[in-house]
Design a protein around this motif. Structure first.
Motif, PDB file in Angstrom:
ATOM      1  N   TYR A  57       0.868  -1.178   0.000  1.00 20.95           N
ATOM      2  CA  TYR A  57       0.000   0.000   0.000  1.00 20.95           C
ATOM      3  C   TYR A  57       0.902   1.224   0.000  1.00 20.95           C
ATOM      4  CZ  TYR A  57      -3.063  -3.809   0.926  1.00 20.95           C
ATOM      5  OH  TYR A  57      -3.724  -5.013   0.796  1.00 20.95           O
ATOM      6  N   LEU A  58       1.038   1.819  -1.194  1.00 17.87           N
ATOM      7  CA  LEU A  58       2.050   2.837  -1.440  1.00 17.87           C
ATOM      8  C   LEU A  58       1.418   4.057  -2.088  1.00 17.87           C
ATOM      9  CD1 LEU A  58       4.737   0.444  -2.994  1.00 17.87           C
ATOM     10  CD2 LEU A  58       4.601   1.207  -0.604  1.00 17.87           C
ATOM     11  N   THR A  69       0.963  -4.325  -6.678  1.00 15.38           N
ATOM     12  CA  THR A  69       1.438  -5.704  -6.706  1.00 15.38           C
ATOM     13  C   THR A  69       2.553  -5.848  -7.745  1.00 15.38           C
ATOM     14  OG1 THR A  69      -0.204  -6.385  -8.370  1.00 15.38           O
ATOM     15  CG2 THR A  69      -0.856  -6.569  -6.068  1.00 15.38           C
ATOM     16  N   ASP A  70       3.077  -7.052  -7.871  1.00 16.40           N
ATOM     17  CA  ASP A  70       4.110  -7.448  -8.835  1.00 16.40           C
ATOM     18  C   ASP A  70       5.510  -7.250  -8.248  1.00 16.40           C
ATOM     19  OD1 ASP A  70       5.472  -8.372 -11.025  1.00 16.40           O
ATOM     20  OD2 ASP A  70       4.313  -7.241 -12.481  1.00 16.40           O
ATOM     21  N   ILE A  75      10.603  -4.545  -6.271  1.00 12.79           N
ATOM     22  CA  ILE A  75      11.995  -4.615  -5.828  1.00 12.79           C
ATOM     23  C   ILE A  75      12.770  -3.424  -6.375  1.00 12.79           C
ATOM     24  CG2 ILE A  75      14.161  -5.861  -6.206  1.00 12.79           C
ATOM     25  CD1 ILE A  75      12.605  -8.457  -5.784  1.00 12.79           C
ATOM     26  N   ARG A  76      12.558  -3.102  -7.643  1.00 17.78           N
ATOM     27  CA  ARG A  76      13.290  -1.988  -8.258  1.00 17.78           C
ATOM     28  C   ARG A  76      12.794  -0.639  -7.759  1.00 17.78           C
ATOM     29  NH1 ARG A  76      13.762  -6.620  -9.987  1.00 17.78           N
ATOM     30  NH2 ARG A  76      15.592  -7.267 -11.189  1.00 17.78           N
ATOM     31  N   ARG A  77      11.537  -0.526  -7.423  1.00 26.00           N
ATOM     32  CA  ARG A  77      11.052   0.720  -6.816  1.00 26.00           C
ATOM     33  C   ARG A  77      11.701   0.920  -5.451  1.00 26.00           C
ATOM     34  NH1 ARG A  77       4.699   2.558  -5.842  1.00 26.00           N
ATOM     35  NH2 ARG A  77       5.181   4.514  -4.748  1.00 26.00           N
ATOM     36  N   PHE A  78      11.825  -0.143  -4.696  1.00 27.03           N
ATOM     37  CA  PHE A  78      12.447  -0.026  -3.375  1.00 27.03           C
ATOM     38  C   PHE A  78      13.942   0.264  -3.482  1.00 27.03           C
ATOM     39  CE2 PHE A  78       9.011  -3.113  -1.601  1.00 27.03           C
ATOM     40  CZ  PHE A  78       8.063  -2.094  -1.670  1.00 27.03           C
ATOM     41  N   THR A  80      15.263   2.441  -5.430  1.00 27.98           N
ATOM     42  CA  THR A  80      15.402   3.894  -5.513  1.00 27.98           C
ATOM     43  C   THR A  80      14.876   4.595  -4.257  1.00 27.98           C
ATOM     44  OG1 THR A  80      13.262   4.144  -6.636  1.00 27.98           O
ATOM     45  CG2 THR A  80      15.190   3.816  -8.022  1.00 27.98           C
ATOM     46  N   ALA A  81      13.972   3.918  -3.528  1.00 32.92           N
ATOM     47  CA  ALA A  81      13.368   4.551  -2.354  1.00 32.92           C
ATOM     48  C   ALA A  81      14.203   4.379  -1.095  1.00 32.92           C
ATOM     49  CB  ALA A  81      11.967   3.979  -2.118  1.00 32.92           C
ATOM     50  N   PHE A  82      15.033   3.338  -1.052  1.00 35.17           N
ATOM     51  CA  PHE A  82      15.814   3.044   0.156  1.00 35.17           C
ATOM     52  C   PHE A  82      17.271   2.799  -0.227  1.00 35.17           C
ATOM     53  CE2 PHE A  82      11.475   1.454   0.874  1.00 35.17           C
ATOM     54  CZ  PHE A  82      11.126   2.204   1.997  1.00 35.17           C
ATOM     55  N   GLU A  83      18.165   3.411   0.494  1.00 25.90           N
ATOM     56  CA  GLU A  83      19.587   3.307   0.185  1.00 25.90           C
ATOM     57  C   GLU A  83      20.209   2.088   0.866  1.00 25.90           C
ATOM     58  OE1 GLU A  83      21.427   6.926   1.325  1.00 25.90           O
ATOM     59  OE2 GLU A  83      20.443   8.130  -0.220  1.00 25.90           O
ATOM     60  N   GLY A  84      21.259   1.572   0.221  1.00 27.79           N
ATOM     61  CA  GLY A  84      22.072   0.533   0.833  1.00 27.79           C
ATOM     62  C   GLY A  84      21.516  -0.868   0.681  1.00 27.79           C
ATOM     63  N   ARG A  85      22.397  -1.861   0.791  1.00 29.52           N
ATOM     64  CA  ARG A  85      22.043  -3.263   0.780  1.00 29.52           C
ATOM     65  C   ARG A  85      21.265  -3.637  -0.482  1.00 29.52           C
ATOM     66  NH1 ARG A  85      23.134  -5.412   5.720  1.00 29.52           N
ATOM     67  NH2 ARG A  85      21.722  -7.184   5.422  1.00 29.52           N
ATOM     68  N   SER A  86      21.740  -3.136  -1.616  1.00 28.56           N
ATOM     69  CA  SER A  86      21.067  -3.355  -2.899  1.00 28.56           C
ATOM     70  C   SER A  86      21.025  -4.844  -3.249  1.00 28.56           C
ATOM     71  CB  SER A  86      21.811  -2.597  -4.008  1.00 28.56           C
ATOM     72  OG  SER A  86      21.300  -2.958  -5.280  1.00 28.56           O
ATOM     73  N   VAL A  87      19.984  -5.243  -3.990  1.00 31.21           N
ATOM     74  CA  VAL A  87      19.891  -6.615  -4.489  1.00 31.21           C
ATOM     75  C   VAL A  87      20.065  -6.654  -6.009  1.00 31.21           C
ATOM     76  CG1 VAL A  87      18.472  -7.409  -2.570  1.00 31.21           C
ATOM     77  CG2 VAL A  87      17.354  -6.521  -4.629  1.00 31.21           C
TER      78      VAL A  87
END
Length: 342
Positions: A57-58, A69-70, A75-78, A80-87
């Motif tokens: 819910y964003l 969903t999806d 994952i790719r939105r997160f 850019t939204a959160f720094e560090g510990r990239s996957v």
């Protein structure tokens, strides 16, 4: 766009994509609140246009909270939204291969998961009896019996959507055994697909394996027999918040083991023919997908979403610069995956 935390996530333990995204959030140390599907709390939340699990819910472009969903775009939105510990691997060529392997997990291994769960009677019986209780334990057997019957009947009827039927059953089960052997070989060389830190494709694979290796009895027995290593990896990969990754723990392209090519060969052998045949069927308006996989017939109904997945992969490949494409092509060559981009 930055996002406020904790994120709110609705899902269910039996959903491989729920387990995938929950593991990503744990690894990335992104605070979240988990809402169980079909719980009283879930009934107060917005409904997604296509109700899939997990649901987040964003805020949208104008700040309204909407159901999203999806897992792959989330994952790719997160990222850019959160720094560090990239996957996402730093090398763009490897990031593309990561995306391709994630698609294989999300769109092919899920066929294995759904097939084993609802095609085999022992697995269907376990799933029918357990899944409803994840949302409700405080009910009598008589009260929950109709829900058990409804879930089983609905999911067994949906086998045709993923392509599981008497014609394709052996192909799907052969592909799972071959995947286990290829992934076992990869893990003997590298803790994760692209080094000593997990990428998005690791989480995609892990999500499907939480069902295939840990829950459903038939594929779980196959997993234990073929690769105790994969079974153990799956349980460990669900909770990786204790890792302290560094950029140096991404394996350089020139140092990746040949076993990664073995993984891509499984993508090319099973996933690629279905992606291409499905896209042709969707584009021509055909009511049936018919192709051949490793000398075996494959028949299923067209799946428009997987046509979109192919389009996204081709778009990503098209944006690679010369050096990144050279890196990707070096691993794709001879695997069958190159047919996606010819």
């Amino acid at each position: 766009m930055k996002l406020s935390t904790p994120l709110r996530m609705m899902g269910a333990p039996g959903s491989p994509y729920t387990r995938k995204m929950r593991a990503v959030l744990r690894y990335r140390r992104i605070p979240y609140v988990f809402v169980q599907q079909n719980s009283p709390e879930a009934k107060t939340l917005p409904v997604a246009k296509v109700p899939l699990l997990p649901t987040f819910y964003l805020p949208n472009e104008v700040g309204e909270v909407v159901a999203v969903t999806d897992s792959t775009p989330l994952i790719r939105r997160f990222e850019t939204a959160f720094e560090g510990r990239s996957v996402i691997p730093i090398d763009p060529g490897l990031a593309f291969l990561d995306e391709l392997l994630e698609d294989y997990a999300d769109e092919w291994l899920t066929k294995c998961m759904f097939h084993y769960r609802w095609y085999h009677e022992a697995d269907a019986t376990k799933a029918r009896n357990v899944l409803p209780h994840w949302a409700r334990v405080d009910v009598t057997d008589d009260e929950i019996a109709p829900l058990k019957a409804m879930i089983g009947d609905r999911q067994i009827e949906r086998l045709r959507v993923v392509g599981s039927n008497d014609v394709t059953a052996n192909v799907i089960e052969e592909s799972y055994v071959r995947f286990l052997r290829a992934f076992d070989s990869q893990l003997q060389k590298s803790r994760f697909l692209f080094g000593r830190r997990p990428a998005s494709s690791d989480f995609g694979i892990m999500g499907q394996l939480t069902c295939l290796a840990l829950f459903d009895p038939t594929p779980a027995a196959v997993t234990i027999s073929e690769s105790p290593r994969v079974y153990a990896w799956t349980e460990a990969a669900e909770e990786l918040s204790g890792l302290e990754p560094t950029d140096s723990e991404w394996t350089q392209a020139g140092a990746l083991p040949e076993t990664l090519r073995g993984m891509l060969a499984e993508v090319g052998r099973f996933h690629v023919p279905v992606l291409l045949a499905n896209a042709a069927a969707v584009e021509s308006g055909a009511d049936k997908v018919e192709t051949e996989i490793a000398g075996n017939a494959w028949i299923q109904q067209p799946f428009p979403y997987q046509r979109k997945c192919l389009g996204w992969l081709r778009e990503s490949y098209g944006t690679l610069d010369r050096e990144a494409r050279r890196t990707a092509d070096r691993f794709l060559e001879g695997t069958g995956c190159e047919a996606l981009f010819e």
